[in-house]
Design an enzyme around this catalytic site. Sequence first.
Site, PDB file in Angstrom:
ATOM      1  N   ASP A   4       6.193   9.408  -3.055  1.00 33.84           N
ATOM      2  CA  ASP A   4       6.251   9.297  -1.787  1.00 33.84           C
ATOM      3  C   ASP A   4       7.144  10.410  -1.028  1.00 33.84           C
ATOM      4  O   ASP A   4       7.968  10.314  -0.302  1.00 33.84           O
ATOM      5  CB  ASP A   4       6.451   8.126  -0.921  1.00 33.84           C
ATOM      6  CG  ASP A   4       5.422   7.149  -1.109  1.00 33.84           C
ATOM      7  OD1 ASP A   4       4.268   7.269  -1.683  1.00 33.84           O
ATOM      8  OD2 ASP A   4       5.472   6.114  -0.470  1.00 33.84           O
ATOM      9  N   ASN A  36       1.882   6.220  -4.118  1.00 30.34           N
ATOM     10  CA  ASN A  36       0.854   5.880  -3.534  1.00 30.34           C
ATOM     11  C   ASN A  36       0.476   7.061  -2.371  1.00 30.34           C
ATOM     12  O   ASN A  36      -0.609   7.147  -1.871  1.00 30.34           O
ATOM     13  CB  ASN A  36       0.584   4.522  -2.706  1.00 30.34           C
ATOM     14  CG  ASN A  36       1.276   4.231  -1.651  1.00 30.34           C
ATOM     15  OD1 ASN A  36       2.739   4.824  -1.768  1.00 30.34           O
ATOM     16  ND2 ASN A  36       0.984   3.839  -0.680  1.00 30.34           N
ATOM     17  N   HIS A  37       1.290   7.850  -1.963  1.00 32.95           N
ATOM     18  CA  HIS A  37       1.357   8.861  -1.093  1.00 32.95           C
ATOM     19  C   HIS A  37       0.746   9.977  -1.385  1.00 32.95           C
ATOM     20  O   HIS A  37       0.651  11.385  -0.889  1.00 32.95           O
ATOM     21  CB  HIS A  37       2.038   8.819   0.213  1.00 32.95           C
ATOM     22  CG  HIS A  37       2.022   7.964   1.074  1.00 32.95           C
ATOM     23  ND1 HIS A  37       1.423   8.112   2.317  1.00 32.95           N
ATOM     24  CD2 HIS A  37       2.451   6.570   1.286  1.00 32.95           C
ATOM     25  CE1 HIS A  37       1.411   7.070   3.233  1.00 32.95           C
ATOM     26  NE2 HIS A  37       2.163   6.337   2.562  1.00 32.95           N
ATOM     27  N   HIS A 103       6.862   3.704  -8.868  1.00 34.77           N
ATOM     28  CA  HIS A 103       6.760   3.505  -7.632  1.00 34.77           C
ATOM     29  C   HIS A 103       6.228   2.111  -6.945  1.00 34.77           C
ATOM     30  O   HIS A 103       6.840   1.791  -5.886  1.00 34.77           O
ATOM     31  CB  HIS A 103       5.640   4.616  -6.841  1.00 34.77           C
ATOM     32  CG  HIS A 103       5.563   4.547  -5.414  1.00 34.77           C
ATOM     33  ND1 HIS A 103       6.718   4.975  -4.597  1.00 34.77           N
ATOM     34  CD2 HIS A 103       4.676   4.128  -4.417  1.00 34.77           C
ATOM     35  CE1 HIS A 103       6.377   4.915  -3.374  1.00 34.77           C
ATOM     36  NE2 HIS A 103       5.368   4.430  -3.247  1.00 34.77           N
ATOM     37  N   HIS A 179       8.532   2.012  -2.730  1.00 32.22           N
ATOM     38  CA  HIS A 179       7.366   1.575  -1.810  1.00 32.22           C
ATOM     39  C   HIS A 179       7.447   0.960  -0.800  1.00 32.22           C
ATOM     40  O   HIS A 179       6.744   0.566   0.082  1.00 32.22           O
ATOM     41  CB  HIS A 179       6.240   0.910  -2.990  1.00 32.22           C
ATOM     42  CG  HIS A 179       4.988   0.738  -2.530  1.00 32.22           C
ATOM     43  ND1 HIS A 179       4.165   1.517  -1.889  1.00 32.22           N
ATOM     44  CD2 HIS A 179       4.000  -0.272  -2.696  1.00 32.22           C
ATOM     45  CE1 HIS A 179       2.936   1.101  -1.834  1.00 32.22           C
ATOM     46  NE2 HIS A 179       3.002  -0.075  -2.256  1.00 32.22           N
TER      47      HIS A 179
END
Length: 250
Positions: A4, A36-37, A103, A179
Amino acid sequence: MNGDLVDRGSWSIEVILTALAYKWLYPNRMFINRGNHETKEMNRTYGFEGEAKHKHGEQTYKLFAHLFTVMPLATLISATKPPVDSSNAILSPEGKKRFFVVHGGLFSKDGVTLDDIRKIERIGRQPGQEGLMCELLWTDPQEMPGRGPSKRGVGIAFGPDVTRRWCQANGVSGVIRSHEVRQDGYAIEHDGLCTTVFSAPNYVDQAGNRGAFIRIDAAGTQTYTQFDAKPHPPMKPMAYASGGMASLLS
């Protein structure tokens, strides 16, 4: 750096380029996990795609989109010396501490090994809605034992018993993940086997949290440094997000 790096504000390009510059300068000391980004769907929604195209054009965004798929999904940090006190520690086969840095978190089933993670074909691929890659980037710890549904609608929540079983099976002393916002910048969870560290202070200019980072010494002892947010130019967080979306989903 544990994922992220983009979508967390309106200077994602500057953040990721600075991180890559350090990776180029110190290739054996700087490591950047995927979050996840670092994915196409999230970049489209939360602003990195719009920011990259606005500042440098579409081709630059396409290069970043490929770069994100090359990033490791996790990093294993191994201590070089035996721990000072190993009475309660889960140690590697060599008798030293080692930490699994990822993450999101752990898995919807038992039996996943470090070799399983190494074998994931990640380059050129997106995490999707299920499977090991998705879970590495999306899952969260929960206080209750066992597994539960994710508050995000993607991935699962895993309890302290899940963490202990996985660490014992793989000779891992602890899981370090990110996260999620933590008000103090970090939180030690799951009987010390899972640590959440979040380094974006006053997340999206609203959360009021501190940031933090972890230092691990040669014997595997963890220390934590906290820091506060600093003033920034008058640009709202995620100014390039589609529809002006500004969510606290991390």
